[in-house]
Design an enzyme around this catalytic site. Structure first.
Site, PDB file in Angstrom:
ATOM      1  CE  LYS A 111      10.077 -16.845  -7.112  1.00 25.06           C
ATOM      2  NZ  LYS A 111       8.890 -16.412  -6.417  1.00 25.06           N
ATOM      3  CE  LYS A 192      13.320  -9.997  -7.108  1.00 27.36           C
ATOM      4  NZ  LYS A 192      12.032  -9.849  -7.120  1.00 27.36           N
ATOM      5  CE  LYS A 195       8.774 -11.806  -0.646  1.00 20.05           C
ATOM      6  NZ  LYS A 195       7.436 -11.226  -0.677  1.00 20.05           N
TER       7      LYS A 195
HETATM    8  P1  ATP Z   1      10.832 -13.642  -4.131  1.00 19.06           P
HETATM    9  O1  ATP Z   1      12.207 -13.201  -3.708  1.00 19.06           O
HETATM   10  O2  ATP Z   1      10.151 -14.856  -3.550  1.00 19.06           O
HETATM   11  O3  ATP Z   1      10.800 -13.482  -5.680  1.00 19.06           O
HETATM   12  P2  ATP Z   1      10.148 -10.639  -3.771  1.00 19.06           P
HETATM   13  O4  ATP Z   1      10.874 -10.462  -2.587  1.00 19.06           O
HETATM   14  O5  ATP Z   1      10.852 -10.673  -5.174  1.00 19.06           O
HETATM   15  O6  ATP Z   1       9.789 -12.514  -3.672  1.00 19.06           O
HETATM   16  P3  ATP Z   1       7.457 -10.758  -4.630  1.00 19.06           P
HETATM   17  O7  ATP Z   1       6.460 -11.104  -3.844  1.00 19.06           O
HETATM   18  O8  ATP Z   1       7.788 -11.627  -5.733  1.00 19.06           O
HETATM   19  O9  ATP Z   1       8.870 -10.228  -3.791  1.00 19.06           O
HETATM   20  O10 ATP Z   1       7.128  -9.173  -5.065  1.00 19.06           O
HETATM   21  C1  ATP Z   1       6.119  -8.095  -4.805  1.00 19.06           C
HETATM   22  C2  ATP Z   1       6.204  -7.014  -5.510  1.00 19.06           C
HETATM   23  O11 ATP Z   1       7.441  -6.475  -4.980  1.00 19.06           O
HETATM   24  C3  ATP Z   1       6.252  -7.128  -7.054  1.00 19.06           C
HETATM   25  O12 ATP Z   1       5.729  -6.008  -7.526  1.00 19.06           O
HETATM   26  C4  ATP Z   1       8.025  -6.808  -7.344  1.00 19.06           C
HETATM   27  O13 ATP Z   1       8.090  -6.417  -8.637  1.00 19.06           O
HETATM   28  C5  ATP Z   1       8.340  -5.859  -6.357  1.00 19.06           C
HETATM   29  N1  ATP Z   1       9.529  -6.267  -5.880  1.00 19.06           N
HETATM   30  C6  ATP Z   1      10.350  -7.101  -5.454  1.00 19.06           C
HETATM   31  N2  ATP Z   1      11.482  -7.150  -5.142  1.00 19.06           N
HETATM   32  C7  ATP Z   1      11.849  -5.817  -5.440  1.00 19.06           C
HETATM   33  C8  ATP Z   1      12.903  -5.068  -5.378  1.00 19.06           C
HETATM   34  N3  ATP Z   1      14.231  -5.494  -4.977  1.00 19.06           N
HETATM   35  N4  ATP Z   1      13.029  -3.959  -5.926  1.00 19.06           N
HETATM   36  C9  ATP Z   1      11.878  -3.650  -6.406  1.00 19.06           C
HETATM   37  N5  ATP Z   1      10.630  -3.864  -6.439  1.00 19.06           N
HETATM   38  C10 ATP Z   1      10.812  -5.239  -6.002  1.00 19.06           C
END
Ligand code: ATP
Ligand code: LTN
Length: 326
Positions: A111, A192, A195
């Site tokens: 980040k 992965k 967002k």
């Molecule tokens: P950022 O992109 O800001 O890191 P994010 O999209 O990864 O955000 P978070 O709010 O960090 O989302 O995560 C919310 C939940 O979703 C967490 O438990 C995280 O492990 C899960 N998660 C996020 N992205 C994935 C993914 N691509 N596959 C599976 N689980 C995910």
């Protein structure tokens, strides 16, 4: 009863990775455990936000979670900043974690590469996350694979605190689901779905219209060898489609591969399964969105329940440190 706690950041929209990797696994836990879910708005402001955005996103995320099936009458669902104990315990945790430990966190490294302004809060983020978890005497933390390191550091912090000040916190365990644990970006399947990747064509948002979902899945990046096989290293794009289809239909992605000989058919079925999964969700969201006052009321009840638990644990921690009683 087993106490489960998890948190999710109110940033932007929810995507399929959040749903299949996290939220969907939370639903049965509401009935089987004492489950607490938190919209972690204080974590969201570790990166700069325009004024007003976080509050609106917190309300929207709460509605998305309820639409996905979290029932505030059954579990505890609340917004982190409504329970002040999180900030206060966060400081205690910052004093129980080292600069070196925080420096090894991969989420910080990722980040901090994405932003010009790197706040101190972004660096100490895992201490606040440890506070979230430890305040609730949490046994299990259901999260995606990417969060394992944060649960490990939470355990380390709890152990250090307990050995310095006496038994105070329960040591939590990460619970990472096997199927669909990691949904990858459809255009860049080595990353992965996220967002913050800023890959609109590679990210299926839970509120995307059916045609949009179909379009994104049909244009997913695969490879040129034409073989449908589950092999994450050699065939990340195809394996991602198999994982998504498997998670959406409760089937094993490895055996699913035997049913397909062409990428086209795999994409058609994956798109149909995702649309079927999301259609009832989208209808429930529309109802909740029309009545924000009701969501606010439910969140207030959630915060009251959460505060009761958190205040007791925080008082124990302060007393064990030996801070002068007020
Ligand atoms: P950022 O992109 O800001 O890191 P994010 O999209 O990864 O955000 P978070 O709010 O960090 O989302 O995560 C919310 C939940 O979703 C967490 O438990 C995280 O492990 C899960 N998660 C996020 N992205 C994935 C993914 N691509 N596959 C599976 N689980 C995910
Ligand atoms: N860091 C997590 C969000 C999060 C969390 C938590 C998850 C904050 N506090 C407590 C589980 C338990 C993330 O980025 N997904």
């Amino acid at each position: 009863m087993t106490r489960v706690f998890s948190g999710i950041q109110p940033t932007g929209e929810l995507h399929l990775g959040n749903y299949l990797g996290a939220i969907r696994n939370w639903l049965p836990m509401q009935h089987e455990t004492d489950a607490v879910f938190c919209v972690v708005d204080l974590h969201a402001i570790t990166v700069p936000k325009p004024p007003g955005e976080v509050g609106a996103d917190s309300l929207r995320l709460s509605q998305l979670l309820m639409a996905a099936g979290l029932d505030p009458e059954v579990c505890t669902l609340f917004v982190q900043s409504h329970v002040r104990e999180h900030s206060e315990a966060g400081w205690l945790m910052q004093c129980s974690v080292s600069f070196g430990e925080l420096s090894r966190m991969t989420q910080f490294k990722d980040k901090s590469d994405q932003h010009d302004f790197i706040s101190a809060g972004l660096f100490t983020y895992p201490a606040l996350q440890a506070a979230d978890i430890l305040l609730y005497d949490t046994d299990e933390v259901p999260v995606g694979e990417d969060q394992r390191q944060h649960i490990e550091i939470t355990r380390d912090i709890a152990e250090r605190f307990n050995s310095r000040y006496g038994e105070t916190f329960v040591l939590p365990q990460a619970v990472v689901p096997a199927a669909g644990a990691r949904v990858m970006d459809l255009q860049r399947p080595d990353n992965k779905m996220s967002k913050s990747l800023d890959s609109p064509k590679g990210t299926v948002n839970l509120l995307d219209e059916p045609e949009r979902i179909e379009k994104k899945i049909k244009s997913a990046v695969t490879d040129n060898d034409g073989e449908v096989r589950f092999d994450v290293d050699e065939k990340p794009g195809v394996s991602n489609l198999l994982s998504i289809l498997g998670a959406a239909t409760d089937r094993d992605p490895v055996t699913l591969a035997d049913d397909y000989h062409q990428y086209g058919a795999l994409k058609v079925d994956t798109a149909a399964a995702v649309v079927e999964l999301l259609t009832p969700f989208q209808a429930r969201f529309a109802e909740l969105e029309a009545d924000p006052g009701e969501t606010t009321r439910l969140l207030r009840i959630g915060a009251d329940k959460a505060r009761d638990i958190a205040a007791t644990t925080l008082a124990r921690a302060k007393s064990n440190i030996g801070l002068l009683a007020d």
